[in-house]
Design a protein around this motif. Structure first.
Motif, PDB file in Angstrom:
ATOM      1  N   GLU A  97       0.857  -1.182   0.000  1.00 47.74           N
ATOM      2  CA  GLU A  97       0.000   0.000   0.000  1.00 47.74           C
ATOM      3  C   GLU A  97       0.893   1.232   0.000  1.00 47.74           C
ATOM      4  O   GLU A  97       1.758   1.385   0.857  1.00 47.74           O
ATOM      5  CB  GLU A  97      -0.915   0.024   1.227  1.00 47.74           C
ATOM      6  CG  GLU A  97      -2.035  -0.993   1.194  1.00 47.74           C
ATOM      7  CD  GLU A  97      -3.068  -0.747   2.284  1.00 47.74           C
ATOM      8  OE1 GLU A  97      -3.045   0.348   2.890  1.00 47.74           O
ATOM      9  OE2 GLU A  97      -3.884  -1.649   2.529  1.00 47.74           O
ATOM     10  N   CYS A 144       1.215   5.037   0.682  1.00 49.16           N
ATOM     11  CA  CYS A 144       0.493   5.952   1.562  1.00 49.16           C
ATOM     12  C   CYS A 144       1.182   7.311   1.581  1.00 49.16           C
ATOM     13  O   CYS A 144       2.412   7.408   1.505  1.00 49.16           O
ATOM     14  CB  CYS A 144       0.451   5.392   2.986  1.00 49.16           C
ATOM     15  SG  CYS A 144      -0.213   3.711   3.110  1.00 49.16           S
ATOM     16  N   SER A 184      -3.893   5.951   2.514  1.00 48.25           N
ATOM     17  CA  SER A 184      -3.480   4.877   1.623  1.00 48.25           C
ATOM     18  C   SER A 184      -4.096   5.098   0.251  1.00 48.25           C
ATOM     19  O   SER A 184      -5.318   4.977   0.083  1.00 48.25           O
ATOM     20  CB  SER A 184      -3.903   3.511   2.182  1.00 48.25           C
ATOM     21  OG  SER A 184      -3.687   2.503   1.226  1.00 48.25           O
ATOM     22  N   THR A 195      -3.620   3.188  -2.206  1.00 43.77           N
ATOM     23  CA  THR A 195      -3.973   1.866  -2.716  1.00 43.77           C
ATOM     24  C   THR A 195      -5.328   1.422  -2.203  1.00 43.77           C
ATOM     25  O   THR A 195      -6.171   0.951  -2.964  1.00 43.77           O
ATOM     26  CB  THR A 195      -2.898   0.841  -2.319  1.00 43.77           C
ATOM     27  OG1 THR A 195      -1.620   1.325  -2.714  1.00 43.77           O
ATOM     28  CG2 THR A 195      -3.171  -0.506  -2.974  1.00 43.77           C
ATOM     29  N   ARG A 231      -5.195   5.442   7.455  1.00 48.76           N
ATOM     30  CA  ARG A 231      -4.719   4.467   8.430  1.00 48.76           C
ATOM     31  C   ARG A 231      -3.835   5.176   9.446  1.00 48.76           C
ATOM     32  O   ARG A 231      -3.266   6.239   9.164  1.00 48.76           O
ATOM     33  CB  ARG A 231      -3.897   3.352   7.766  1.00 48.76           C
ATOM     34  CG  ARG A 231      -4.680   2.420   6.854  1.00 48.76           C
ATOM     35  CD  ARG A 231      -3.785   1.252   6.427  1.00 48.76           C
ATOM     36  NE  ARG A 231      -4.399   0.359   5.489  1.00 48.76           N
ATOM     37  CZ  ARG A 231      -5.227  -0.627   5.787  1.00 48.76           C
ATOM     38  NH1 ARG A 231      -5.551  -0.829   7.059  1.00 48.76           N
ATOM     39  NH2 ARG A 231      -5.739  -1.406   4.854  1.00 48.76           N
ATOM     40  N   ASN A 234       5.506   3.315   1.867  1.00 52.55           N
ATOM     41  CA  ASN A 234       4.956   2.040   1.418  1.00 52.55           C
ATOM     42  C   ASN A 234       4.809   1.102   2.604  1.00 52.55           C
ATOM     43  O   ASN A 234       5.760   0.937   3.382  1.00 52.55           O
ATOM     44  CB  ASN A 234       5.873   1.384   0.382  1.00 52.55           C
ATOM     45  CG  ASN A 234       5.592   1.855  -1.027  1.00 52.55           C
ATOM     46  OD1 ASN A 234       4.733   2.719  -1.234  1.00 52.55           O
ATOM     47  ND2 ASN A 234       6.292   1.312  -1.988  1.00 52.55           N
TER      48      ASN A 234
END
Length: 1463
Positions: free
Chosen positions: A337, A339, A373, A375, A380, A400
């Motif tokens: 992910e 971020c 994120s 992705t 988060r 990442n």
């Protein structure tokens, strides 16, 4: 809520872990609790398993935590209850229908409770930060023998001694191999008596019957008990056994499932009831003196969340113990992910695994990082703890999260030192070299300097490194054939030595000595191949494992064996934006391990004798990450081969080492990318301060100079002693340090843009990048027949390959546009990648570029993307299409199948070619600046005085003999007075000379004659320029004079007539011959960035001549100057300046060339070339009056009177034009075309204001375009062809790339975007300029240095606001445009808009004075250039017209349309 008064409610639950069952039972009964799973609102002290899906695992239940923390005073039991309630409310019944909410749910949280008992800070942190579960130490302790007994098959016999760590590991390993599932561990919260009844267990038909047959905690009594208990396995002290280490990776909860009924756990055997009492005295009352550990208490003012104990428990079971599950690949780094960091803060937490230490040390610090994120499309909270806490993440950084983030973890991701399941990769777009990173542990500052500044030490080159390179190449060449016999090896050695002559010369080693040192290792290579290069492992093919763990097992004395059965790639280059790493692997092989199967591993050859080199192991561990990303399988080990000792060592990827490497990479990336505010400088790591180590460091000079200049360092802060400091820094004055500081900052700013452009390679889809930026060519396939190996050692263009567009197939396939359209040109650096996301399969340069074909020179062959073969298994048979494959024969024996440099499967792959930003160039540029200040060099001191201190140059009178020689050359070569003056001025210069070569003044000829005179006087000359073309243009004028000269550079970049002057083409057979060849050369020619060749360390030249000096940035220009006693700069700073992308760097001074700096400092020293032979007087007057202040002169009367000559009368051509057929009365509306082509008008401006022809920006296009001007240009080019003007004599220019694109479409040189119609509509016809052979179209910037008889310029800008944009504000760009024409200059544009440019306004004023501004009337006829019967019959009727300013009509070239815009 149940209405219980707040104070009483808190008292009921605050010590629930140690409370006896009677109290809990009374609380449950008082609330009306009855039956399994119904505890009521007052039963917070008792936690039960709630009804769940039969497929739900215990792990998922524990992971499903509440997103908000408990209010102050609530015990951990209620938190766990809420977790389970949340899971049960979302769970489904066996039939798949949503189940009802649990009756045990305590209901929504009381907002008043939160507000009253938690501070605002605590509430904010609690929402984002989970915290440890509050419990006393006594409640976490479990007898070590009970734990071991529960893990070992059959338990521990009474009185049996406690096993040692080795015995325990061995017993568990045997148990794991004998059982189809790992022995489960009971991780319990509190179970109510109702949930433990045998009846409830027997009633659950879904309980799986998995071994062991029975599992219960030792000592538990049969039947239920009344106590609520919380067991924790994190802090168990077992003699000689690291329980945490053994538990790491064991995930027994994956084998446990919750049954439909409450409290039933699947996977525990026929008697699956779990007794949670385990010898606990449930009648004992809470002891008020039994105070919890200081670290156990909740401190909500510090944001503690009592749920975090669940994370601590789960992480202790989440690792991967390979000795328990040797065949199970983790695949934990497949997911990623990306971020964006939003907020960064710090807070404290208590680690339940280290309670004793925490009791003394108190709470520890964690970094709380709030990210978005990209992705997952969600925010988060990332908690960085332990060794991850120092990660230098800041707001705006990208991070990442590499690894599998638990689905039930909510928005919180905890990353601590005991777990590598998720790796935080900071600034992943910064690709850190694995080689530099592996060297960072000895000195991080050196690793960063090595990446940022090319080594500037003048020490002797290492012969050991050279021999190592030879051995690497020899090993790889033999491996690619799997031929190791003496004859093959001897032939390979001879070929290598012939190609390595220049490197041997640099090291002072002859070919005989090199041959001897290489031959010593050959028997070791042969023995290795005989032992290991086989289809299956052979006896004796053993290997060592550096450290216990996975990776194939085996040790020095074991029976494990290994074979290298396939070679997948050689020198495999991998860029991984997932891990933020890049590297080049010696060999990627498929190794077959006995008992493990075929696994992909990196293979590194190390030619030294030290087999215990931590740097080697670190590099290999990093390569496992790169290859895992490239091949899509888990790779947890690599192979090191030391031929001098004969050892093959398997290096497993150990979590501790991996964590340290990633943490070091994050720290290093921060120093490579970070800047201190706007225009700040990137910070270097601190000084090592170890004199013994530092005085031997090759980066010592750069380290100390940067410390003094960038960090305001001193002898005391350096910590290296007075002698070392004084040797490197004492000679530098404050202005020198300021110069270093300023130019390093400017280079950093420029590099930041380069890094951003490079990141587009993986952040932008290929099609999108091609359309939006022009820095990519997408949708390509390999022309396999084009492959050629030039055998140029060390060249970035050794392998030549061509790429062509993929077959369009049906009409829905994407139409290819012209490759000439974008920003990629010949000699540009490029990167070849797979269109699916595998980056940097090869890097190199563009050799040739055509409409539908690009030929590139690459550092390695493009072998395509990895392709799995039949029988592939992710765990035990990782087989891919190989380059070399060793296969068993059916009748016995083996055979080697060699696929060749380009495997057949590569022809099916789709590739992209991206323009590279060549980050390595910036390290050379910084090194040039550093070399200017290195102590001890005469050249650096001289240049420092002239360039930094700006001392004026000195000149001396010419000797009469020299004056006579110049006069003879002037007469013989018919040089004009200005050219002769330049030669005299250069010969008189004692320091440097500045030559201003104005447009068309013959500066190339002048330089060639100057070089000839210098060589005739016995001088040596270093000839340099920024481009290969400029260098070769001068050499072409010297090639036939018999002057000994050497041209340095790649064969693919050099003009064919100059190739014989390359050292590799001189037929040299030995180092001695090469030495004589170099010493005999009077001229050495290269580009400014080619000065890293070893010849410049061995020779100092009398003169350095730099052409195009006004287009070269100062740091780049310094490179060649440092190698000569005097220098000559030739340029014109009134034309385009150096290309600088970053606006801050450009405005700060990086856009100012050294040529301009010296011209402005000492204008009296500039000598001009004033006589020009290009432009007619009509065109010259524009530049002369507005820019050159009358200094430009026509070289002859013939040049001044030059006019264009037509084969046909333009007026007749206009009237005879078949598609310009309005009724005769309207024919005068075409008068504008006749006036434009009038030979008497050398320069003419076509004004579109009356039409009007407005600019516009098409959707997704970032630059302006103008359809009306496109049509006018098309009409002009068609008329020129009708008048007999050859296409090669015409150039079409525009400052805007989007306009150039439309012009190419209009002339049939490119297909329209999105055109899916008839291909005939886009094909060139007899009437379009696609058939106008030789016609060139370029942006103004690309056309600098070239000329044509006729130049047509489309200025594009036409708008009501009269905005001209940045491109037309630069008067130097306008100067380049108007000085390209020899006889005819036609400009098209809006007079009212362009008058906002002072220079264009002056041009218009001059042209209006003699009637050369032609105003197109509103009803002017602007015919379509290609509308003819033939075109209409092929393409069908023209589509509906579109108003001016709209996008181009789709499906047809614009030259097939007549736009109804009111003209």
């Amino acid at each position: 809520m149940d209405g219980t008064p707040r104070k009483r409610r808190h008292e009921a639950v605050q010590r629930h872990h140690s409370a006896g069952l009677p109290a809990a039972k009374r609380a449950a009964e008082s609330s009306g609790s009855s039956g399994a799973g119904d505890c009521g609102g007052g039963g917070e002290g008792v936690v039960v398993w709630m009804p769940m899906s039969p497929r739900g695992t215990l792990r998922s239940a524990l992971r499903q935590r509440a997103s908000s923390a408990a209010p102050a005073g609530l015990g951990g039991g209620l938190i766990v209850q809420r977790i389970l309630d949340g899971r049960s409310m979302d769970g489904a019944q066996p039939g798949g229908e949503p189940g009802p909410a649990s009756s045990c749910s305590p209901g929504p949280a009381d907002p008043a409770l939160d507000a009253a008992e938690a501070t605002p800070l605590a509430q904010r942190r609690a929402r984002a930060t989970p915290r440890p579960l509050s419990m006393s130490k006594s409640e976490r302790m479990l007898d070590k023998r009970q734990l071991l007994s529960s893990l070992l098959p059959g338990g521990l016999a009474s009185g049996a001694p406690t096993p040692t760590a080795a015995e325990f590991a061995d017993a568990v390993s045997r148990s794991a191999s004998a059982s189809p599932a790992p022995a489960p561990l009971a991780l319990l919260r509190a179970l109510s008596p109702e949930t433990q009844s045998p009846e409830a267990s027997a009633a659950d038909d879904d309980i799986r019957r998995l071994p062991p047959p029975e599992f219960r905690l030792p000592g538990a009594a049969d039947g239920g008990t009344d106590n609520a208990l919380d067991l924790c396995l994190d802090d168990i002290d077992v003699d000689g056994i690291d329980v945490d280490g053994l538990m790491e990776g064991l995930d027994p909860l994956d084998g446990l499932e919750l049954a439909e009924g409450p409290g039933l756990v699947k996977g525990l055997g026929p008697t699956a009831n779990i007794d949670a009492t385990a010898n606990i005295d449930t009648t004992k009352k809470p002891d008020p003196t039994d105070k919890p550990d200081p670290a156990d208490g909740l401190n909500l003012s510090d944001g503690l969340d009592p749920t975090d104990g669940l994370d601590e428990l789960m992480r202790s079971l989440d690792g991967s113990a390979s000795f328990l599950r040797p065949d199970a690949p983790s695949q934990r780094y497949r997911d990623c992910e990306k971020c964006l960091t939003l907020l960064v803060s710090r807070s404290h937490y208590t680690d339940t695994q280290q309670q004793q230490q925490a009791a003394a040390a108190g709470s520890r610090v964690q970094k709380v990082v709030r990210v978005y994120s990209q992705t997952a499309g969600r925010e988060r909270t990332v908690l960085l703890r332990g060794e991850w806490e120092p990660t230098p993440v800041a707001i705006g950084d990208y991070l990442n999260l590499v690894g599998r983030i638990p689905d039930g973890g909510g928005d919180v991701v905890v990353i601590d030192s005991r777990d590598c399941s998720v790796l935080p990769v900071l600034n992943p777009d910064i690709l850190v070299s694995c080689t530099h990173l592996s060297d960072s542990f000895s000195c991080l500052r050196r690793a960063v300097l090595k990446d940022r500044i090319r080594e500037i030490s003048d020490g002797e080159p290492s012969t050991l490194m050279l021999v190592g390179k030879l051995l690497h190449d020899l090993f790889q060449s033999c491996a690619l054939q799997n031929r190791w016999d003496d004859k093959t090896v001897a032939a390979e050695i001879q070929a290598l030595l012939a190609n390595y002559l220049e490197l041997l010369w640099e090291c002072g080693m002859d070919e005989t000595a090199a041959h001897q040192q290489v031959s010593e290792v050959v028997p070791m290579f042969q023995e290795w191949a005989q032992t290991y290069m086989h289809a299956t492992p052979r006896p004796g093919a053993q290997y060592k494992v550096h450290r216990g763990g996975g990776g194939g097992g085996g040790d020095a004395g074991g029976e494990a064996a290994m074979a290298v059965s396939s070679i997948l790639n050689i020198e495999e280059s991998v860029w991984s934006p997932k891990f933020g790493l890049k590297g080049k692997v010696d060999m990627t092989v498929v190794a077959r391990f006995a008992g493990r199967g075929a696994l992909v591993v990196p293979f590194e050859l190390k030619t030294g004798r030290n087999t215990d080199n931590a740097q080697h192991r670190a590099q290999l561990v990093l390569y496992t990450l790169l290859l895992a990303d490239r091949y899509g399988v888990d790779i947890d080990s690599g192979l090191l081969y030391y031929p001098r000792t004969g050892e093959v060592i398997c290096v497993p990827r150990v979590d501790d080492e991996l964590r340290a490497l990633v943490a070091a990479r994050n720290a290093m990336s921060k120093h490579l990318v970070d800047a201190c505010g706007s225009g700040g400088m990137r910070q270097l790591p601190g000084m090592l301060r170890r004199e013994f180590v530092c005085k031997r460091c090759p980066h010592q000079a750069a380290c100390l100079i940067t410390h003094a200049a960038l960090e305001a360092g001193s002898e005391q802060t350096a910590g290296l002693g007075a002698e070392l400091w004084a040797a490197q820094v004492a000679h530098l004055q404050p202005p020198h340090l300021a110069f270093v500081r300023d130019w390093m900052r400017l280079i950093d700013d420029e590099e930041s843009d380069m890094l951003r452009f490079r990141a587009e390679l993986w952040n932008m889809a290929a099609d999108y990048r091609e359309q939006q930026t022009g820095r990519c060519i997408a949708g390509l396939r390999i022309d396999t027949a084009s492959f050629e190996d030039t055998r140029e050692v060390g060249s970035y263009s050794r392998y030549r390959m061509a790429f062509v567009p993929i077959d369009s197939g049906d009409s829905s396939a994407r139409r290819r546009r012209s490759m000439l359209d974008g920003q990629i040109g010949v000699a540009d650096p490029i990167v070849v990648s797979a269109d699916g996301g595998q980056h940097a399969l090869a890097v190199g340069y563009v050799v040739a570029l055509e409409r539908a074909r690009i030929t590139v020179g690459l550092d390695r062959p493009v072998r395509g993307v990895p392709k799995r073969l039949g029988g592939f298994d992710r765990c035990t048979n990782q087989v891919f299409e190989p380059v070399v494959d060793i296969q068993p024969r059916s009748g016995g024996g083996e055979e080697t199948v060699v696929a060749g440099e380009v495997p057949p499967g590569a022809a099916r792959d789709v590739f992209r070619v991206d323009k590279d930003e060549m980050k390595s160039t910036m390290s050379r540029v910084r090194a040039n600046v550093m070399r200017l200040f290195v102590a001890g060099g005469a050249g650096s001191a001289r240049c420092r005085r002239l360039v930094v201190d700006l001392d004026p140059p000195t000149f001396v009178p010419l000797h009469p003999s020299v004056e006579a020689r110049v006069g003879a050359v002037q007469a013989d070569k018919m040089l004009n007075a200005g050219q002769a003056l330049v030669i005299r001025r250069v010969l008189a210069a004692d320091d440097y000379a500045l030559v201003m070569g104005m447009p068309g003044t013959g500066k190339t000829t002048t330089i060639a004659e100057l070089v000839g005179v210098l060589v005739g006087l016995g001088k040596t000359v270093l000839l340099a320029s920024y481009t290969h073309i400029a260098v070769d243009n001068i050499l072409l004028k010297l090639a036939d004079r018999g002057i000994p000269m050497v041209r340095l550079g790649g064969r693919n970049k050099v003009h064919p007539r100059i190739v014989p002057f390359l050292p590799s083409e001189a037929g040299l057979q030995s180092v001695q011959q090469l030495d004589e060849h170099f010493r005999r050369a009077r001229i050495v020619a290269t580009t400014c960035l080619g000065i890293t060749h070893p010849i410049f360390a061995a020779r100092e030249f009398d003169y350095c001549i730099v052409d195009e000096a006004s287009q070269i940035t100062l740091p780049v220009c310094l490179g060649p100057l440092l190698g000569a006693r005097r220098f000559v700069l030739v340029g014109d700073h009134y034309q385009l300046p150096p290309l600088v992308r970053n606006a801050g760097a450009r405005d700060g001074g990086l856009g100012t060339s050294l040529f301009k700096r010296l011209c402005e400092a000492h204008p009296q020293t500039v000598v001009r070339l004033e006589y020009q032979y290009r432009m007619s007087a009509d065109i010259q007057r524009l530049a002369n009056a507005l820019i050159y202040d009358g200094h430009l002169r026509c070289g002859s009367l013939a040049v001044a009177r030059r006019r264009i000559r037509y084969a046909a009368d333009p007026a007749q051509a206009v009237r005879a034009w078949p598609f310009a057929c309005p009724p005769p009365p309207a024919a005068w509306h075409m008068r504008w075309a006749e006036q434009a082509l009038d030979p008497a008008r050398g320069a003419v401006f076509l004004d579109t204001d009356a039409i009007p022809g407005r600019e516009y920006r098409a959707e997704g296009v970032d630059s302006a375009q103008n359809d009306t001007e496109v049509r006018i240009v098309c009409a002009l080019t068609a008329l020129l062809r009708e008048c007999g003007v050859e296409g090669r004599r015409v150039g079409v220019l525009s400052p805007y790339r989007a306009q150039l694109r439309q012009l190419e479409i209009a002339h049939g040189l490119a297909a329209p975007d999105g055109d899916e119609g008839d291909a005939a509509a886009a094909a060139p016809t007899d009437k379009v300029s696609g058939g106008y052979s030789g016609l060139e179209m370029h942006t103004i910037d690309r056309y600098q240095g070239r000329d044509a008889d006729v130049i047509i310029i489309s200025w594009v800008r036409s708008n009501s606001g009269r905005a001209i944009g940045d491109l037309l504000r630069d008067w130097r760009r306008i100067n380049v445009a108007i000085t390209r024409a020899r006889t005819k200059l036609i400009m098209v544009g809006s007079q009212s808009t362009l008058a906002r440019s002072p220079l264009l306004a002056g041009i218009l004023c001059i042209l209006r004075a003699d009637g050369s501004v032609v105003a197109l009337p509103r009803d002017a006829v602007i015919p379509d250039a290609v509308v003819s019967d033939a075109v209409i019959s092929d393409a069908g009727p023209a589509p509906p017209a579109r108003a001016a300013g709209a996008a181009l009509l789709r499906g047809r070239p614009i030259t097939a349309n007549i736009l109804a815009d009111g003209i």
